[in-house]
Design an enzyme around this catalytic site. Structure first.
Site, mmCIF file in Angstrom:
data_model
loop_
_atom_site.group_PDB
_atom_site.id
_atom_site.type_symbol
_atom_site.label_atom_id
_atom_site.label_comp_id
_atom_site.label_asym_id
_atom_site.label_seq_id
_atom_site.Cartn_x
_atom_site.Cartn_y
_atom_site.Cartn_z
ATOM 1 N N HIS A 1 0.946 -1.173 -0.132
ATOM 2 C CA HIS A 1 -0.084 0.294 -0.184
ATOM 3 C C HIS A 1 1.115 1.344 -0.390
ATOM 4 C CE1 HIS A 1 -4.051 -2.638 1.677
ATOM 5 N NE2 HIS A 1 -3.244 -2.942 0.656
ATOM 6 N N TYR B 1 -7.434 3.321 9.631
ATOM 7 C CA TYR B 1 -6.909 4.220 11.395
ATOM 8 C C TYR B 1 -8.371 4.917 11.937
ATOM 9 C CZ TYR B 1 -2.556 1.314 11.868
ATOM 10 O OH TYR B 1 -1.890 0.326 11.666
ATOM 11 N N LYS C 1 4.508 -2.436 15.561
ATOM 12 C CA LYS C 1 5.979 -2.274 15.725
ATOM 13 C C LYS C 1 6.206 -3.727 16.276
ATOM 14 C CE LYS C 1 7.078 1.532 13.813
ATOM 15 N NZ LYS C 1 6.782 1.590 12.700
ATOM 16 N N PRO D 1 -0.127 -3.258 20.399
ATOM 17 C CA PRO D 1 0.161 -2.715 18.908
ATOM 18 C C PRO D 1 0.098 -1.999 17.501
ATOM 19 C CG PRO D 1 -1.825 -3.616 20.051
ATOM 20 C CD PRO D 1 -1.646 -3.611 20.821
ATOM 21 N N TYR E 1 6.008 5.053 10.914
ATOM 22 C CA TYR E 1 5.179 3.828 10.345
ATOM 23 C C TYR E 1 5.859 3.079 9.391
ATOM 24 C CZ TYR E 1 0.932 1.295 9.727
ATOM 25 O OH TYR E 1 -0.099 0.712 9.671
HETATM 26 C C1 DHB Z 1 -2.516 -4.919 11.879
HETATM 27 C C2 DHB Z 1 -2.112 -4.392 12.797
HETATM 28 C C3 DHB Z 1 -1.748 -3.294 13.449
HETATM 29 O O1 DHB Z 1 -1.408 -3.785 14.899
HETATM 30 C C4 DHB Z 1 -1.427 -2.480 13.125
HETATM 31 O O2 DHB Z 1 -1.564 -1.383 13.643
HETATM 32 C C5 DHB Z 1 -1.708 -2.570 11.669
HETATM 33 C C6 DHB Z 1 -2.797 -3.753 10.887
HETATM 34 C C7 DHB Z 1 -2.992 -6.184 11.749
HETATM 35 O O3 DHB Z 1 -2.614 -7.175 11.633
HETATM 36 O O4 DHB Z 1 -3.313 -6.406 10.072
#
Ligand code: DHB
Length: 391
Positions: free
Chosen positions: A72, A199, A294, A290, A382
């Site tokens: 992406h 997000y 990272k 999460p 990111y």
């Molecule tokens: C996913 C998990 C994440 O913590 C994140 O920020 C983006 C994607 C995932 O599991 O696809």
């Protein structure tokens, strides 16, 4: 049994370390109490940093990734019912790579197998000893007590593993934060609702639309840390996701839910990440919430540095890189910690938050999407790359 590096944990850190050591002609044995099927089945995050993709490709693990991963340009941030695209490729010169952790693990296990590497599944580590001079890992395998003698132990067995506990209290400082929320994660058989990850910051709580393939989606919503999977019948999941992700001219694509789990949120760092002949990597040394995905990426860059330290030790008889492993890694780990904490607190609401927090958070989101400088810093963090234009 004897080897050069005894590796506890067959997650991404342990298996990748074993692979990197093999490429340097260094012997290792990997021990894990789980079965191979369990390891290959466990659903985790799926976003790889550019540096992770580059490393995996460089060391011969990029073939399936290049074929099957989704790439992406950026991500969307959605708040106050509006959607803002962050074009990370334009801002920071990298791509968002979606390739699930368990696929990375399958590639790693296959590579270790092809090279005749020793990975012992269902080997329950019971202790590590002799860390000052002559380490040994004791474990149970096939119903028998066994012992692996080694020059070094690499602790790659996660935050609740034996190795993290083997760090002494004296001389080791632990930094920790827990969050008053968690994620409810589902896998859904449905087409993508969006061409890139979304997000969402919403008064009802955070939501994230991620993906695994054109027909399998990964969705998350903020929940209470005490929630259990049974607390969320399908209708509750969908009505909450619909409410949080609502936007003009857009609708959530629903489908059959094939997997559900509650993900806890914690930040933690142990300093230093080494003690005697024990070196910790990945979650054994540090944990991130999460948001921003990272965890795997930090583990991968840990073992890249650690493998290099072992290579200097064995090839050049130079122990300096190994001795400075923790000091070398900690600034990058704190960079990842700061980013994961920031993204988490920016997008989630805590139960003790007030209307002031709500307004302040909204002002920060507005400022972020309006500023190319802030967006570039977000994108660079990111993707795990150096900022290009707006350093
Ligand atoms: C996913 C998990 C994440 O913590 C994140 O920020 C983006 C994607 C995932 O599991 O696809």
């Amino acid at each position: 049994m004897r080897t050069q590096v005894g590796i506890v944990g067959a997650g991404p850190a342990g298996l990748l370390l074993s692979h990197l050591l093999h490429l340097q002609g260094i012997a290792s044995v990997v021990l894990d109490n789980r079965s191979r099927e369990e390891i290959e089945r466990t659903i985790r995050a799926g976003v790889l940093e550019q540096g992770t993709v580059d490393l995996l490709t460089r060391v011969g693990l990029g073939e399936r990734l290049a074929r099957e991963a989704l790439f992406h340009r950026g991500v969307y941030l959605r708040f106050a019912g509006r959607t803002h695209h962050i074009d990370m490729q334009a801002l920071a010169g990298g791509r968002v790579t979606i390739y699930p952790q368990h696929e990375v693990l399958k590639d790693l296990i296959r590579a270790r197998e092809d090279a005749g590497g020793q990975v012992l599944f269902e080997a329950m580590v019971t202790g590590i000893e002799g860390l000052d001079a002559a380490p040994a890992i004791t474990y149970q395998h096939g119903g028998r007590e066994r012992r692996l003698e080694c020059d070094f132990v690499a602790g790659c067995d996660g935050s609740h593993g034996v190795c993290s506990r083997a760090l002494p209290d004296r001389g080791v400082e632990r930094f920790e934060r827990t969050y008053p929320f968690a994620w409810f994660g589902i896998l859904v058989e449905a087409p993508q609702s969006s061409d890139e990850l979304v997000y969402v910051s919403h008064a009802r709580g955070f939501a994230l639309l991620s993906t695994r393939s054109p027909t399998l989606q990964r969705l998350y919503l903020q929940c209470d840390p005490g929630d259990r999977v049974e607390d969320w019948p399908d209708e509750r999941i969908w009505s909450e996701l619909r409410a949080r992700t609502a936007a003009d001219d857009w609708s959530l694509k629903e489908g059959r839910i094939t997997h559900r789990l509650v993900v806890g949120m914690r930040s933690a760092v142990a300093e230093p990440m080494q003690h005697g002949r024990l070196f910790l990597a990945g979650d054994a040394a540090h944990v991130v919430p999460p948001t921003g995905a990272k965890g795997l990426n930090l583990a991968v860059s840990d073992v890249e540095v650690l493998a290099d330290g072992f290579a200097h030790h064995y090839r050049d008889r130079d122990g300096r890189a190994l001795a400075s492993y923790s000091a070398d890694r900690l600034p990058r780990i704190w960079k990842g910690q700061r980013f994961s904490w920031w993204m988490t607190t920016l997008l989630h609401r805590g139960p003790a938050d007030t209307a002031f927090d709500e307004r302040r958070r909204m002002a920060e989101l507005v400022e972020l999407v309006a500023s190319p400088h802030l967006c570039a810093a977000f994108a660079a963090n990111y993707l795990g790359v150096r900022p290009l234009t707006y350093a």
